[in-house]
Design a protein around this motif. Sequence first.
Motif, PDB file in Angstrom:
ATOM      1  N   ALA A  21       6.821  38.563  16.960  1.00 31.89           N
ATOM      2  CA  ALA A  21       8.353  38.885  16.206  1.00 31.89           C
ATOM      3  C   ALA A  21       8.748  39.892  17.219  1.00 31.89           C
ATOM      4  CB  ALA A  21       8.031  39.642  14.833  1.00 31.89           C
ATOM      5  N   LEU A  22      10.165  39.446  17.404  1.00 32.41           N
ATOM      6  CA  LEU A  22      10.997  40.534  18.192  1.00 32.41           C
ATOM      7  C   LEU A  22      11.029  41.887  17.675  1.00 32.41           C
ATOM      8  CD1 LEU A  22      14.155  38.382  18.871  1.00 32.41           C
ATOM      9  CD2 LEU A  22      12.220  38.787  20.504  1.00 32.41           C
ATOM     10  N   ILE A  25      13.250  43.482  14.635  1.00 34.58           N
ATOM     11  CA  ILE A  25      13.271  42.505  13.528  1.00 34.58           C
ATOM     12  C   ILE A  25      12.559  42.917  12.258  1.00 34.58           C
ATOM     13  CG2 ILE A  25      12.714  40.278  12.576  1.00 34.58           C
ATOM     14  CD1 ILE A  25      14.734  39.678  14.347  1.00 34.58           C
ATOM     15  N   TYR A  26      13.050  43.030  11.115  1.00 34.62           N
ATOM     16  CA  TYR A  26      12.224  43.692   9.757  1.00 34.62           C
ATOM     17  C   TYR A  26      11.402  42.255   9.658  1.00 34.62           C
ATOM     18  CZ  TYR A  26      15.774  47.160   9.819  1.00 34.62           C
ATOM     19  OH  TYR A  26      16.717  48.168  10.266  1.00 34.62           O
ATOM     20  N   GLN A 128      11.158  36.885   8.973  1.00 35.63           N
ATOM     21  CA  GLN A 128      11.878  37.809  10.056  1.00 35.63           C
ATOM     22  C   GLN A 128      13.289  38.106   9.711  1.00 35.63           C
ATOM     23  OE1 GLN A 128      10.216  36.801  14.060  1.00 35.63           O
ATOM     24  NE2 GLN A 128       9.615  34.968  13.130  1.00 35.63           N
ATOM     25  N   LEU A 129      13.662  39.205   9.184  1.00 37.45           N
ATOM     26  CA  LEU A 129      14.925  39.393   8.870  1.00 37.45           C
ATOM     27  C   LEU A 129      15.727  40.428   9.834  1.00 37.45           C
ATOM     28  CD1 LEU A 129      13.387  40.010   5.234  1.00 37.45           C
ATOM     29  CD2 LEU A 129      14.947  38.043   5.993  1.00 37.45           C
ATOM     30  N   PRO A 130      16.933  40.041  10.288  1.00 33.23           N
ATOM     31  CA  PRO A 130      17.562  40.756  11.102  1.00 33.23           C
ATOM     32  C   PRO A 130      18.150  42.071  10.871  1.00 33.23           C
ATOM     33  CG  PRO A 130      18.623  38.520  10.900  1.00 33.23           C
ATOM     34  CD  PRO A 130      17.281  38.758  10.011  1.00 33.23           C
ATOM     35  N   GLN A 131      18.536  42.143   9.440  1.00 36.52           N
ATOM     36  CA  GLN A 131      19.357  43.290   9.116  1.00 36.52           C
ATOM     37  C   GLN A 131      19.049  43.882   7.796  1.00 36.52           C
ATOM     38  OE1 GLN A 131      23.579  42.030   8.681  1.00 36.52           O
ATOM     39  NE2 GLN A 131      23.628  41.598  11.076  1.00 36.52           N
ATOM     40  N   ASP A 134      19.558  41.920   4.784  1.00 39.25           N
ATOM     41  CA  ASP A 134      18.763  40.679   4.640  1.00 39.25           C
ATOM     42  C   ASP A 134      17.559  41.288   3.978  1.00 39.25           C
ATOM     43  OD1 ASP A 134      20.446  38.851   5.947  1.00 39.25           O
ATOM     44  OD2 ASP A 134      19.736  39.888   7.679  1.00 39.25           O
TER      45      ASP A 134
END
Length: 255
Positions: A21-22, A25-26, A128-131, A134
């Motif tokens: 995961a980056l 990223i949440y 994997q949630l960007p914000q 999200d």
Amino acid sequence: MKFTDLDRHMRIYETAHDHCALPGIYLVARIDGRCFSRLTKEIHDFKAPYDERFRDYMIETIEHLMQCGFRVIFAYSQSDEINLLMHPQESSFSRKLRKYNSVLAAEASARFSLSFGHLATFDCRISQLPQVDDVIRYFRWRQDDAHRNALNGHCYWFHRKQGLSDQEAHQKLMGVSNSEKNEFLFTEAGINFNEIPTWERRGFSLYWQDQVRLGTNPKTGESQESKRQVLKVDLELPMKHGFELMVRNILEAQL
Ligand SMILES: Nc1nc2c(ncn2[C@@H]2O[C@H](COP(=O)(O)OP(=O)(O)O)[C@@H](O)[C@H]2O)c(=O)[nH]1
Ligand SMILES: [Mg+2]
């Protein structure tokens, strides 16, 4: 072939598609019981649709998952699923997704089985949630699902207790709206949906809270305060916007 050459040659097949995961990223893990419909109906006589013993096994499992090596800041559970929000800087196993998926599923399966006394297994998937928004939406989604499940579960089991088969009870619920289910429970089953326990309708959460303890300084003998983090089990969650706000506050406190 020498072992070092063989090792280099074979390792590629194992790791070439490893996904990490980056950073930033949440990560939210959803750990879900495998074939729990059968397990709760046939293997164990859990009260239906909700059983406090089943809930307490889930709580023991979550307490374990929140202390088994990952930085979990918030957990939300309903039915046979557990959702874990990781700290934004969570970095175990270089954020390799296969590690989160396999280790969390294994830890949950082992812990739940110990409480339950039978073999029970879980799978795991990672969103994997960007914000931040999200993440909030994710938990709102799961809580809305809890509400739907509770309404369905109470209707389904009322039909079953009236003597309908599994298939007949499912059929009765096809195409019936939420407000019709509410009305049905009230008039036919004598159940006021708003009065059933909050944890059944909204799910429940575990999160960390500071606990201040009064102790004695061993050197000076004076009394002193010490702070530690303890897990709070919250069975009285707010709903909708209130729940969103709660998740936002817990996450933003870590940023
Ligand atoms: N009797 C009972 N069943 C429960 C309880 N909590 C969850 N379940 C059941 O667990 C199942 C979970 O659904 P799902 O994950 O879609 O099914 P699975 O694929 O068979 O695991 C549902 O059939 C729920 O009724 C409980 O407290 N009591
Ligand atoms: Mg399941």
